[in-house]
Scaffold this active site. Structure first.
Site, PDB file in Angstrom:
ATOM      1  N   SER A 149       4.323  20.844  25.439  1.00 12.31           N
ATOM      2  CA  SER A 149       3.772  22.177  25.654  1.00 12.31           C
ATOM      3  C   SER A 149       4.827  23.243  25.400  1.00 12.31           C
ATOM      4  CB  SER A 149       3.261  22.269  27.090  1.00 12.31           C
ATOM      5  OG  SER A 149       4.291  21.903  27.979  1.00 12.31           O
TER       6      SER A 149
ATOM      7  N   GLY B 196       2.165  16.809  21.486  1.00 14.19           N
ATOM      8  CA  GLY B 196       1.561  17.400  22.672  1.00 14.19           C
ATOM      9  C   GLY B 196       2.538  18.058  23.622  1.00 14.19           C
TER      10      GLY B 196
ATOM     11  N   ARG C 143       0.189   4.281  -2.478  1.00 14.43           N
ATOM     12  CA  ARG C 143      -1.097   4.956  -2.682  1.00 14.43           C
ATOM     13  C   ARG C 143      -0.955   6.475  -2.601  1.00 14.43           C
ATOM     14  NH1 ARG C 143      -1.549   4.363   2.841  1.00 14.43           N
ATOM     15  NH2 ARG C 143      -3.119   5.619   3.898  1.00 14.43           N
TER      16      ARG C 143
ATOM     17  N   HIS D  27      10.829   1.767  29.977  1.00 11.72           N
ATOM     18  CA  HIS D  27      10.099   0.755  30.732  1.00 11.72           C
ATOM     19  C   HIS D  27      11.108   0.032  31.613  1.00 11.72           C
ATOM     20  CE1 HIS D  27       6.309   0.556  28.014  1.00 11.72           C
ATOM     21  NE2 HIS D  27       6.174   1.397  29.010  1.00 11.72           N
TER      22      HIS D  27
ATOM     23  N   ASN E 150       7.774  13.985  25.695  1.00 16.49           N
ATOM     24  CA  ASN E 150       6.984  14.362  24.525  1.00 16.49           C
ATOM     25  C   ASN E 150       7.788  15.418  23.806  1.00 16.49           C
ATOM     26  OD1 ASN E 150       4.622  12.874  25.115  1.00 16.49           O
ATOM     27  ND2 ASN E 150       4.004  14.437  26.586  1.00 16.49           N
TER      28      ASN E 150
ATOM     29  N   PHE F 274      -2.120   8.647  11.708  1.00 17.12           N
ATOM     30  CA  PHE F 274      -3.131   8.708  12.768  1.00 17.12           C
ATOM     31  C   PHE F 274      -3.639   7.295  13.006  1.00 17.12           C
ATOM     32  CE2 PHE F 274      -3.404  12.957  10.934  1.00 17.12           C
ATOM     33  CZ  PHE F 274      -3.431  13.759  12.068  1.00 17.12           C
TER      34      PHE F 274
ATOM     35  N   HIS G 235      11.490  23.814  25.079  1.00 13.29           N
ATOM     36  CA  HIS G 235      12.619  23.684  26.007  1.00 13.29           C
ATOM     37  C   HIS G 235      12.818  22.191  26.321  1.00 13.29           C
ATOM     38  CE1 HIS G 235      15.214  25.853  28.995  1.00 13.29           C
ATOM     39  NE2 HIS G 235      15.387  24.581  29.298  1.00 13.29           N
TER      40      HIS G 235
ATOM     41  N   CYS H 287      12.995  28.134  31.202  1.00 15.45           N
ATOM     42  CA  CYS H 287      14.294  28.790  31.123  1.00 15.45           C
ATOM     43  C   CYS H 287      14.690  29.323  32.510  1.00 15.45           C
ATOM     44  CB  CYS H 287      14.241  29.940  30.112  1.00 15.45           C
ATOM     45  SG  CYS H 287      14.577  29.427  28.414  1.00 15.45           S
TER      46      CYS H 287
ATOM     47  N   GLN I 123      -2.361  -0.981  12.023  1.00 11.88           N
ATOM     48  CA  GLN I 123      -1.952  -1.393  10.682  1.00 11.88           C
ATOM     49  C   GLN I 123      -0.857  -0.467  10.204  1.00 11.88           C
ATOM     50  OE1 GLN I 123      -2.661   0.534   7.763  1.00 11.88           O
ATOM     51  NE2 GLN I 123      -2.084  -1.005   6.253  1.00 11.88           N
TER      52      GLN I 123
ATOM     53  N   GLU J 104      -7.908   0.799  12.605  1.00  8.75           N
ATOM     54  CA  GLU J 104      -6.978   0.715  13.737  1.00  8.75           C
ATOM     55  C   GLU J 104      -7.673   0.991  15.064  1.00  8.75           C
ATOM     56  OE1 GLU J 104      -4.135   3.552  11.932  1.00  8.75           O
ATOM     57  OE2 GLU J 104      -2.937   1.727  11.873  1.00  8.75           O
TER      58      GLU J 104
ATOM     59  N   HIS K 236      12.900  18.882  27.853  1.00 10.76           N
ATOM     60  CA  HIS K 236      12.433  18.419  29.163  1.00 10.76           C
ATOM     61  C   HIS K 236      11.698  17.094  29.025  1.00 10.76           C
ATOM     62  CE1 HIS K 236       8.789  20.225  27.470  1.00 10.76           C
ATOM     63  NE2 HIS K 236       8.093  19.500  28.327  1.00 10.76           N
TER      64      HIS K 236
ATOM     65  N   HIS L  68      14.324  -1.143  28.823  1.00 16.58           N
ATOM     66  CA  HIS L  68      14.268  -0.722  27.415  1.00 16.58           C
ATOM     67  C   HIS L  68      13.569   0.619  27.316  1.00 16.58           C
ATOM     68  CE1 HIS L  68      10.540  -3.065  28.115  1.00 16.58           C
ATOM     69  NE2 HIS L  68       9.976  -2.258  27.230  1.00 16.58           N
TER      70      HIS L  68
ATOM     71  N   ARG M 243       0.794  -1.234   0.000  1.00 15.33           N
ATOM     72  CA  ARG M 243       0.000   0.000   0.000  1.00 15.33           C
ATOM     73  C   ARG M 243       0.824   1.282   0.000  1.00 15.33           C
ATOM     74  NH1 ARG M 243      -3.693   1.158   4.295  1.00 15.33           N
ATOM     75  NH2 ARG M 243      -5.328   2.048   3.013  1.00 15.33           N
TER      76      ARG M 243
ATOM     77  N   CYS N 108       9.578  31.573  28.291  1.00 14.83           N
ATOM     78  CA  CYS N 108       9.578  30.125  28.537  1.00 14.83           C
ATOM     79  C   CYS N 108       9.568  29.859  30.037  1.00 14.83           C
ATOM     80  CB  CYS N 108      10.818  29.505  27.900  1.00 14.83           C
ATOM     81  SG  CYS N 108      11.070  27.806  28.427  1.00 14.83           S
TER      82      CYS N 108
ATOM     83  N   HIS O 248      17.521  26.734  26.049  1.00 17.68           N
ATOM     84  CA  HIS O 248      16.196  26.572  25.464  1.00 17.68           C
ATOM     85  C   HIS O 248      16.231  25.776  24.149  1.00 17.68           C
ATOM     86  CE1 HIS O 248      12.010  27.879  25.016  1.00 17.68           C
ATOM     87  NE2 HIS O 248      12.275  28.099  23.733  1.00 17.68           N
TER      88      HIS O 248
ATOM     89  N   GLN P  17       8.996  14.258  31.568  1.00 19.88           N
ATOM     90  CA  GLN P  17       8.153  14.159  32.757  1.00 19.88           C
ATOM     91  C   GLN P  17       8.421  12.845  33.479  1.00 19.88           C
ATOM     92  OE1 GLN P  17       4.019  15.307  32.622  1.00 19.88           O
ATOM     93  NE2 GLN P  17       4.219  15.993  30.491  1.00 19.88           N
TER      94      GLN P  17
HETATM   95  P1  H2U Z   1       4.870  18.460  28.388  1.00 20.78           P
HETATM   96  O1  H2U Z   1       5.576  19.426  27.510  1.00 20.78           O
HETATM   97  O2  H2U Z   1       5.208  17.005  28.085  1.00 20.78           O
HETATM   98  O3  H2U Z   1       3.386  18.721  28.442  1.00 20.78           O
HETATM   99  O4  H2U Z   1       5.425  18.676  29.893  1.00 20.78           O
HETATM  100  C1  H2U Z   1       5.420  19.909  30.521  1.00 20.78           C
HETATM  101  C2  H2U Z   1       4.818  19.794  31.911  1.00 20.78           C
HETATM  102  O5  H2U Z   1       5.138  21.000  32.605  1.00 20.78           O
HETATM  103  C3  H2U Z   1       3.298  19.668  31.934  1.00 20.78           C
HETATM  104  O6  H2U Z   1       2.944  18.445  32.532  1.00 20.78           O
HETATM  105  C4  H2U Z   1       4.093  21.301  33.505  1.00 20.78           C
HETATM  106  C5  H2U Z   1       2.829  20.854  32.783  1.00 20.78           C
HETATM  107  O7  H2U Z   1       1.857  20.479  33.726  1.00 20.78           O
HETATM  108  N1  H2U Z   1       4.135  22.732  33.807  1.00 20.78           N
HETATM  109  C6  H2U Z   1       4.475  23.129  35.087  1.00 20.78           C
HETATM  110  O8  H2U Z   1       4.666  22.280  35.966  1.00 20.78           O
HETATM  111  N2  H2U Z   1       4.604  24.462  35.367  1.00 20.78           N
HETATM  112  C7  H2U Z   1       4.354  25.462  34.468  1.00 20.78           C
HETATM  113  O9  H2U Z   1       4.525  26.621  34.762  1.00 20.78           O
HETATM  114  C8  H2U Z   1       3.870  25.120  33.112  1.00 20.78           C
HETATM  115  C9  H2U Z   1       3.846  23.660  32.754  1.00 20.78           C
HETATM  116 ZN    ZN Z   2      13.283  27.731  27.735  1.00 19.50          ZN
END
Ligand code: H2U
Ligand code: ZN
Length: 351
Positions: free
Chosen positions: A163, A161, A31, A283, A155, A314, A166, A55, A325, A319, A168, A298, A28, A52, A115, A170
């Site tokens: 945010s 997703g 396509r 993990h 992320n 997506f 910079h 920062c 797939q 799926e 970082h 891993h 496929r 930021c 940053h 979690q």
């Molecule tokens: P993500 O970029 O993966 O969303 O991780 C950033 C995290 O930073 C997010 O879980 C936290 C958000 O809750 N955050 C703070 O703790 N303080 C802030 O001032 C903004 C964002």
């Molecule tokens: Zn920054």
């Protein structure tokens, strides 16, 4: 039918870690595409962004000031998904409305005060600092009696997703095993009980012998596109020694983990000459006080991009309703990542 013939036509592959199937449709890939086209993202071009919240010296959303840190920096998430307090609570109505309180700790770890500095562009020394910080962020919550699992994940990119650009990640540490680690844990345990061996040690040997899905490796780690990958350029980072968690790595192995992560992420950035988005995470063994000898450390990389810096995969239709797939075979994806090279596209000398 031989293996090569089988995998040239529609077939399904088994994921022994999750005990599930993925459908592969190699015919496929030709396509036409008339779907969504987004904009490619490039790494940030400023070393400090006054807006930021990660920062050094800036105010975070809740009003707390981020200190003027010079290496890595960890803080409790100001908007945590889980809270550490509270008694255990459980409700069960007719076995159909079932809920339990979940306690946990959420932290954020900045990889660098800079940053614009992402993992593929960090020095060996800076990467070692990040690996040491991950190790500490696994070990510290693991000491808490009610914490049974620690997930460290990154992320990267708006598409996944994140945010903020910079660099970082979690840390979510909680009282019970999340769904996917629980399924992996059962598979690793069942395999160990049945064969007295480790599923991932055995799988790594098969991949190293065959070679075609091995993207890069050093003495301590190998990166493969797993035979059962779902995402187009999904990879699995495996430790060569049978260890269950970051805190069981030796000093030299921590350097080599930084090395292999830098190399795979350079390859990712080079694929489409973009700041390649992904979700990745480690993990590791559960932290419930048991030894968990069956566990094998891993990391998974799940990147969404498919054919360019703007066309992504997506999980839709079949799926969502049936089975994941893919069209691009894991072997082709590995070939593309191998070709992508390990000189970052932004560091290449102009022609
Ligand atoms: P993500 O970029 O993966 O969303 O991780 C950033 C995290 O930073 C997010 O879980 C936290 C958000 O809750 N955050 C703070 O703790 N303080 C802030 O001032 C903004 C964002
Ligand atoms: Zn920054």
């Amino acid at each position: 039918m031989n293996f090569q013939e089988l995998i040239a036509s529609p077939h399904k592959r088994f994921n022994p870690l999750l005990q599930e199937w993925v459908l592969v449709s190699p015919q496929r890939t030709q396509r036409p595409w008339q779907g969504e086209v987004g904009k490619p993202s490039q790494p940030s071009s400023v070393t400090y962004d006054p807006n930021c919240y990660l920062c050094p010296g800036n105010k975070r959303a809740g009003g707390v000031q981020t200190p003027r840190y010079t290496e890595t920096y960890v803080f409790d998430n100001d908007f945590p998904a889980l809270l550490p307090d509270g008694d255990s609570q459980h409700c069960d109505e007719e076995g159909l409305l079932v809920a339990e309180r979940e306690r946990g700790i959420c932290r954020v770890l900045c990889f660098s005060p800079r940053h614009d500095l992402t993992i593929p562009r960090m020095s060996a020394r800076e990467l070692r600092g990040v690996v040491d910080a991950w190790t500490e962020q696994f070990s510290a919550p693991a000491q808490i009696s009610w914490i049974r699992h620690v997930e460290i994940f990154e992320n990267r990119g708006e598409l996944m997703g994140a945010s903020n650009p910079h660099p970082h990640c979690q840390i979510w540490a909680n009282a019970t095993l999340p769904n996917l680690p629980a399924r992996e844990s059962k598979s690793l345990r069942d395999y160990a009980v049945e064969k007295r061996l480790c599923l991932l040690c055995d799988y790594l040997q098969v991949e190293l012998q065959r070679g075609e899905r091995v993207v890069c490796q050093n003495e301590a780690f190998a990166v493969v596109v797993p035979f059962w990958a779902i995402w187009p350029f999904e990879t699995l980072v495996l430790s060569k020694r049978h260890v269950g968690s970051l805190d069981h790595l030796r000093g030299g192995e921590r350097d080599l983990l930084g090395d292999v992560l830098r190399r795979i992420t350079i390859r990712y950035d080079n694929l489409f000459e973009t700041a390649f988005p992904y979700s990745m995470g480690f993990h590791q063994r559960p932290t419930d006080g048991e030894a968990h000898e069956e566990w094998h450390l891993h990391a998974h990389y799940f990147p969404p991009l498919l054919r360019s810096a703007t066309v992504r995969k997506f999980m839709v239709g079949y799926e969502l309703l049936g089975t994941p797939q893919r069209d691009l075979t894991p072997e082709s994806a590995a070939g593309r990542l191998i070709e992508a090279g390990e000189t970052h596209y932004l560091d290449r000398a102009p022609l």
